[in-house]
Write an enzyme that holds these catalytic residues in place. Structure first.
Site, mmCIF file in Angstrom:
data_model
loop_
_atom_site.group_PDB
_atom_site.id
_atom_site.type_symbol
_atom_site.label_atom_id
_atom_site.label_comp_id
_atom_site.label_asym_id
_atom_site.label_seq_id
_atom_site.Cartn_x
_atom_site.Cartn_y
_atom_site.Cartn_z
ATOM 1 N N MET A 122 0.844 -1.198 0.000
ATOM 2 C CA MET A 122 0.000 0.000 0.000
ATOM 3 C C MET A 122 0.882 1.253 0.000
ATOM 4 O O MET A 122 0.394 2.352 0.298
ATOM 5 C CB MET A 122 -0.935 -0.013 1.204
ATOM 6 N N LEU A 173 6.624 3.362 1.532
ATOM 7 C CA LEU A 173 7.597 2.266 1.629
ATOM 8 C C LEU A 173 8.599 2.481 2.765
ATOM 9 O O LEU A 173 9.082 3.588 2.989
ATOM 10 C CB LEU A 173 8.353 2.131 0.303
ATOM 11 N N HIS A 193 9.153 -3.262 3.561
ATOM 12 C CA HIS A 193 8.862 -3.444 2.130
ATOM 13 C C HIS A 193 10.150 -3.731 1.350
ATOM 14 O O HIS A 193 10.168 -4.579 0.452
ATOM 15 C CB HIS A 193 8.204 -2.190 1.554
ATOM 16 N N SER A 248 3.862 1.303 8.112
ATOM 17 C CA SER A 248 3.576 2.640 7.558
ATOM 18 C C SER A 248 2.813 3.474 8.578
ATOM 19 O O SER A 248 2.868 4.700 8.555
ATOM 20 C CB SER A 248 2.760 2.521 6.273
HETATM 21 P P1 AMP Z 1 1.502 -2.849 3.525
HETATM 22 O O1 AMP Z 1 2.025 -1.815 2.593
HETATM 23 O O2 AMP Z 1 1.516 -2.455 4.959
HETATM 24 O O3 AMP Z 1 0.182 -3.433 3.056
HETATM 25 O O4 AMP Z 1 2.534 -4.055 3.452
HETATM 26 C C1 AMP Z 1 2.915 -4.615 2.228
HETATM 27 C C2 AMP Z 1 3.702 -5.863 2.494
HETATM 28 O O5 AMP Z 1 4.843 -5.535 3.298
HETATM 29 C C3 AMP Z 1 2.908 -6.915 3.279
HETATM 30 O O6 AMP Z 1 3.228 -8.207 2.786
HETATM 31 C C4 AMP Z 1 3.418 -6.727 4.681
HETATM 32 O O7 AMP Z 1 3.319 -7.884 5.471
HETATM 33 C C5 AMP Z 1 4.874 -6.379 4.426
HETATM 34 N N1 AMP Z 1 5.420 -5.690 5.588
HETATM 35 C C6 AMP Z 1 4.913 -4.611 6.236
HETATM 36 N N2 AMP Z 1 5.657 -4.299 7.308
HETATM 37 C C7 AMP Z 1 6.672 -5.207 7.353
HETATM 38 C C8 AMP Z 1 7.774 -5.440 8.228
HETATM 39 N N3 AMP Z 1 7.992 -4.662 9.292
HETATM 40 N N4 AMP Z 1 8.598 -6.474 7.967
HETATM 41 C C9 AMP Z 1 8.377 -7.285 6.883
HETATM 42 N N5 AMP Z 1 7.360 -7.113 6.015
HETATM 43 C C10 AMP Z 1 6.510 -6.099 6.246
#
Ligand code: AMP
Length: 269
Positions: free
Chosen positions: A30, A33, A37, A186
């Site tokens: 989403m 970054l 990410h 985020s």
């Molecule tokens: P989001 O943008 O929050 O929807 O996350 C996108 C992807 O990044 C998803 O697969 C999340 O699980 C992964 N993600 C978010 N935060 C972390 C983190 N701290 N460590 C590893 N992966 C993450």
């Protein structure tokens, strides 16, 4: 790096040239970054010929009264970050591209989407499963990369791929944390310094739960004791569940920010 905003341009950018079809790795996000990410992008870069990143704040996975409008968005910075991370193709659609007028097909995960986050956020995993299915069918990656940070999401997406027999693999990557232990998210930008200090009880509680589990006592009780001792947060849930492996998961509200985190209970010490 190519940036595309429409489904038609995405299809064109992905149409195979002559020779062997590239191995495509997809990282759905989403945006806003951060290093979490970036760890997914690095894993995709190491495995695949072509790395596709999607940036889409998916309205369908936000409930009424949640933070869809205020969710952090910084596309210009994300584009620069993605380029530096070696992304080949960035897909940044507007909601109308994904859900045009008359859109009315939804993927509803079963049991795995009903408890924990599924209870706290009704409809959340229906939105997640639907956008992931659309992205998988559009991009046709060999592999898609997700973070263990959202462990139930990993379980939902693996179930989706298994049940619909999509010819691809879901890769779950470890949670990336700040030096103080807080899982990168985020949403962390919403925390005031005081709230951030309170939020640190979340990873502390999970570590206490893991230690209790390893010594043969109750992980949930140990974690809850740490959370209950922190007046700056409200516990939504602390529970053990099979989320792509035995997991201790928790969700808390710190002020108006909702944070989730988890640890795998069978991980190597
Ligand atoms: P989001 O943008 O929050 O929807 O996350 C996108 C992807 O990044 C998803 O697969 C999340 O699980 C992964 N993600 C978010 N935060 C972390 C983190 N701290 N460590 C590893 N992966 C993450």
């Amino acid at each position: 790096m190519k940036v595309v905003r429409t489904v038609a341009d995405l299809r064109t950018a992905l149409s195979p040239g002559p020779g062997r079809a590239p191995r495509i790795g997809l990282v759905p996000t989403m945006g806003a970054l951060h290093d979490g990410h970036l760890s997914l992008l690095a894993a995709a870069r190491a495995d695949c010929d072509q790395v596709v990143l999607s940036l889409f704040v998916n309205p369908a996975q936000f409930g009424r009264g949640e933070d869809l409008e205020k969710y952090p968005r910084d596309e210009a910075s994300d584009i620069a970050t993605a380029e530096a991370a070696g992304v080949d193709l960035l897909f940044a659609p507007q909601p109308e591209q994904i859900y045009p007028d008359g859109y009315d097909t939804w993927i509803d995960p079963g049991k795995v989407g009903t408890y924990l986050e599924g209870t706290a956020r009704p409809g959340h995993f229906r939105g997640v499963a639907t956008i992931c299915a659309k992205l998988f069918l559009l991009v046709k990656p060999q592999r898609a990369y997700f973070g263990r940070k959202d462990a139930q999401q990993v379980a939902v997406v693996k179930q989706l791929v298994r049940d619909l027999e999509l010819p691809m693999e879901i890769v779950a990557c470890p949670t990336v944390r700040d030096a103080d232990g807080l899982a990168l998210s985020s949403r962390n930008v919403f925390l005031s310094p005081e709230e951030r200090a309170s939020a640190l009880a979340l990873p502390r509680a999970l570590q206490a739960g893991l230690a209790a589990h390893r010594s043969g006592s109750d992980a949930v009780r140990a974690a809850r004791a740490v959370l209950d001792a922190e007046p700056g947060l409200r516990v939504d849930y602390v529970a053990e569940a099979d989320l792509d492996g035995p997991t201790l998961a928790a969700a808390v509200m710190v002020g108006s920010t909702r944070l989730i985190d988890n640890v795998l209970l069978d991980a190597e010490a």
